[in-house]
Design a protein around this motif. Sequence first.
Motif, mmCIF file in Angstrom:
data_model
loop_
_atom_site.group_PDB
_atom_site.id
_atom_site.type_symbol
_atom_site.label_atom_id
_atom_site.label_comp_id
_atom_site.label_asym_id
_atom_site.label_seq_id
_atom_site.Cartn_x
_atom_site.Cartn_y
_atom_site.Cartn_z
ATOM 1 N N ARG A 46 0.843 -1.204 0.000
ATOM 2 C CA ARG A 46 0.000 0.000 0.000
ATOM 3 C C ARG A 46 0.877 1.253 0.000
ATOM 4 O O ARG A 46 0.592 2.219 -0.725
ATOM 5 C CB ARG A 46 -0.938 -0.004 1.207
ATOM 6 N N ALA A 47 1.947 1.245 0.781
ATOM 7 C CA ALA A 47 2.859 2.387 0.800
ATOM 8 C C ALA A 47 3.491 2.575 -0.579
ATOM 9 O O ALA A 47 3.600 3.704 -1.070
ATOM 10 C CB ALA A 47 3.942 2.187 1.868
ATOM 11 N N ARG A 48 3.872 1.486 -1.219
ATOM 12 C CA ARG A 48 4.457 1.573 -2.562
ATOM 13 C C ARG A 48 3.463 2.170 -3.547
ATOM 14 O O ARG A 48 3.824 3.010 -4.374
ATOM 15 C CB ARG A 48 4.882 0.191 -3.053
ATOM 16 N N GLU A 49 2.215 1.769 -3.437
ATOM 17 C CA GLU A 49 1.177 2.310 -4.318
ATOM 18 C C GLU A 49 1.087 3.832 -4.181
ATOM 19 O O GLU A 49 1.024 4.556 -5.176
ATOM 20 C CB GLU A 49 -0.162 1.665 -3.964
ATOM 21 N N LEU A 50 1.095 4.310 -2.950
ATOM 22 C CA LEU A 50 1.019 5.752 -2.711
ATOM 23 C C LEU A 50 2.263 6.465 -3.240
ATOM 24 O O LEU A 50 2.156 7.524 -3.864
ATOM 25 C CB LEU A 50 0.834 6.031 -1.220
ATOM 26 N N VAL A 51 3.432 5.886 -2.993
ATOM 27 C CA VAL A 51 4.681 6.488 -3.467
ATOM 28 C C VAL A 51 4.701 6.509 -4.990
ATOM 29 O O VAL A 51 5.126 7.497 -5.597
ATOM 30 C CB VAL A 51 5.903 5.739 -2.880
ATOM 31 N N ASP A 52 4.217 5.447 -5.605
ATOM 32 C CA ASP A 52 4.162 5.391 -7.072
ATOM 33 C C ASP A 52 3.281 6.489 -7.660
ATOM 34 O O ASP A 52 3.464 6.897 -8.798
ATOM 35 C CB ASP A 52 3.665 4.032 -7.556
ATOM 36 N N HIS A 53 2.313 6.955 -6.869
ATOM 37 C CA HIS A 53 1.423 8.034 -7.313
ATOM 38 C C HIS A 53 1.931 9.410 -6.908
ATOM 39 O O HIS A 53 1.201 10.399 -6.974
ATOM 40 C CB HIS A 53 0.004 7.802 -6.799
ATOM 41 N N GLY A 54 3.183 9.469 -6.433
ATOM 42 C CA GLY A 54 3.803 10.754 -6.158
ATOM 43 C C GLY A 54 3.789 11.224 -4.720
ATOM 44 O O GLY A 54 4.236 12.333 -4.425
ATOM 45 N N THR A 55 3.293 10.420 -3.801
ATOM 46 C CA THR A 55 3.266 10.800 -2.390
ATOM 47 C C THR A 55 4.650 10.573 -1.785
ATOM 48 O O THR A 55 5.237 9.506 -1.976
ATOM 49 C CB THR A 55 2.231 9.939 -1.628
ATOM 50 N N PRO A 56 5.188 11.552 -1.069
ATOM 51 C CA PRO A 56 6.479 11.332 -0.394
ATOM 52 C C PRO A 56 6.376 10.157 0.575
ATOM 53 O O PRO A 56 5.313 9.912 1.165
ATOM 54 C CB PRO A 56 6.730 12.639 0.362
ATOM 55 N N ILE A 57 7.470 9.430 0.753
ATOM 56 C CA ILE A 57 7.432 8.200 1.552
ATOM 57 C C ILE A 57 6.968 8.453 2.989
ATOM 58 O O ILE A 57 6.215 7.661 3.544
ATOM 59 C CB ILE A 57 8.772 7.448 1.507
ATOM 60 N N GLU A 58 7.389 9.565 3.584
ATOM 61 C CA GLU A 58 6.976 9.860 4.969
ATOM 62 C C GLU A 58 5.462 10.055 5.032
ATOM 63 O O GLU A 58 4.802 9.563 5.947
ATOM 64 C CB GLU A 58 7.682 11.108 5.505
ATOM 65 N N ALA A 59 4.907 10.775 4.055
ATOM 66 C CA ALA A 59 3.461 10.996 4.016
ATOM 67 C C ALA A 59 2.731 9.692 3.721
ATOM 68 O O ALA A 59 1.674 9.419 4.301
ATOM 69 C CB ALA A 59 3.111 12.049 2.968
ATOM 70 N N ALA A 60 3.284 8.877 2.834
ATOM 71 C CA ALA A 60 2.668 7.591 2.509
ATOM 72 C C ALA A 60 2.591 6.712 3.752
ATOM 73 O O ALA A 60 1.564 6.067 4.006
ATOM 74 C CB ALA A 60 3.452 6.891 1.406
ATOM 75 N N CYS A 61 3.649 6.701 4.540
ATOM 76 C CA CYS A 61 3.656 5.915 5.772
ATOM 77 C C CYS A 61 2.589 6.410 6.737
ATOM 78 O O CYS A 61 1.868 5.616 7.344
ATOM 79 C CB CYS A 61 5.037 5.944 6.423
ATOM 80 N N ARG A 62 2.478 7.703 6.868
ATOM 81 C CA ARG A 62 1.460 8.269 7.778
ATOM 82 C C ARG A 62 0.056 7.930 7.286
ATOM 83 O O ARG A 62 -0.810 7.567 8.076
ATOM 84 C CB ARG A 62 1.645 9.792 7.877
ATOM 85 N N ILE A 63 -0.174 8.018 5.989
ATOM 86 C CA ILE A 63 -1.483 7.677 5.421
ATOM 87 C C ILE A 63 -1.818 6.220 5.704
ATOM 88 O O ILE A 63 -2.939 5.895 6.124
ATOM 89 C CB ILE A 63 -1.506 7.974 3.906
ATOM 90 N N VAL A 64 -0.858 5.338 5.483
ATOM 91 C CA VAL A 64 -1.094 3.911 5.706
ATOM 92 C C VAL A 64 -1.402 3.643 7.178
ATOM 93 O O VAL A 64 -2.312 2.868 7.501
ATOM 94 C CB VAL A 64 0.112 3.074 5.224
ATOM 95 N N ILE A 65 -0.681 4.290 8.075
ATOM 96 C CA ILE A 65 -0.949 4.133 9.512
ATOM 97 C C ILE A 65 -2.361 4.597 9.842
ATOM 98 O O ILE A 65 -3.105 3.915 10.552
ATOM 99 C CB ILE A 65 0.099 4.905 10.345
ATOM 100 N N LEU A 66 -2.754 5.749 9.325
ATOM 101 C CA LEU A 66 -4.092 6.268 9.596
ATOM 102 C C LEU A 66 -5.175 5.371 8.989
ATOM 103 O O LEU A 66 -6.220 5.145 9.617
ATOM 104 C CB LEU A 66 -4.223 7.701 9.080
ATOM 105 N N GLU A 67 -4.938 4.863 7.793
ATOM 106 C CA GLU A 67 -5.899 3.934 7.189
ATOM 107 C C GLU A 67 -6.059 2.682 8.047
ATOM 108 O O GLU A 67 -7.176 2.201 8.258
ATOM 109 C CB GLU A 67 -5.449 3.530 5.785
ATOM 110 N N ASP A 68 -4.961 2.179 8.563
ATOM 111 C CA ASP A 68 -4.993 0.990 9.403
ATOM 112 C C ASP A 68 -5.742 1.262 10.706
ATOM 113 O O ASP A 68 -6.547 0.444 11.154
ATOM 114 C CB ASP A 68 -3.560 0.529 9.678
ATOM 115 N N GLN A 69 -5.502 2.430 11.299
ATOM 116 C CA GLN A 69 -6.202 2.797 12.533
ATOM 117 C C GLN A 69 -7.700 2.953 12.285
ATOM 118 O O GLN A 69 -8.518 2.527 13.101
ATOM 119 C CB GLN A 69 -5.627 4.083 13.107
#
Length: 93
Positions: A46-69
Amino acid sequence: MGRAADMLGTTQSFHRALGEARLITPLRSAGGHRRYSRYQLRIAARARELVDHGTPIEAACRIVILEDQLEEAQRINAEYRRAAGSAPPPTAA
């Protein structure tokens, strides 16, 4: 780590970055090799998908954490609703 990177079409440095961002913390084998669970691989994908769409890795990680929560909170709410639905209704005093 190399096998996980191959499976997801990423690099080993990408997986290291996910570890540094504390998105996933793999277990270690006796030989010191990183071991990823299926859940961790899904999170990394999921993080790779976000990064592939241009999201910085730090933001992608935060998004994935929030989605999981959010998913966990929705699961807990559904359990409470089911429990409330099976409980007898409160009586008027």
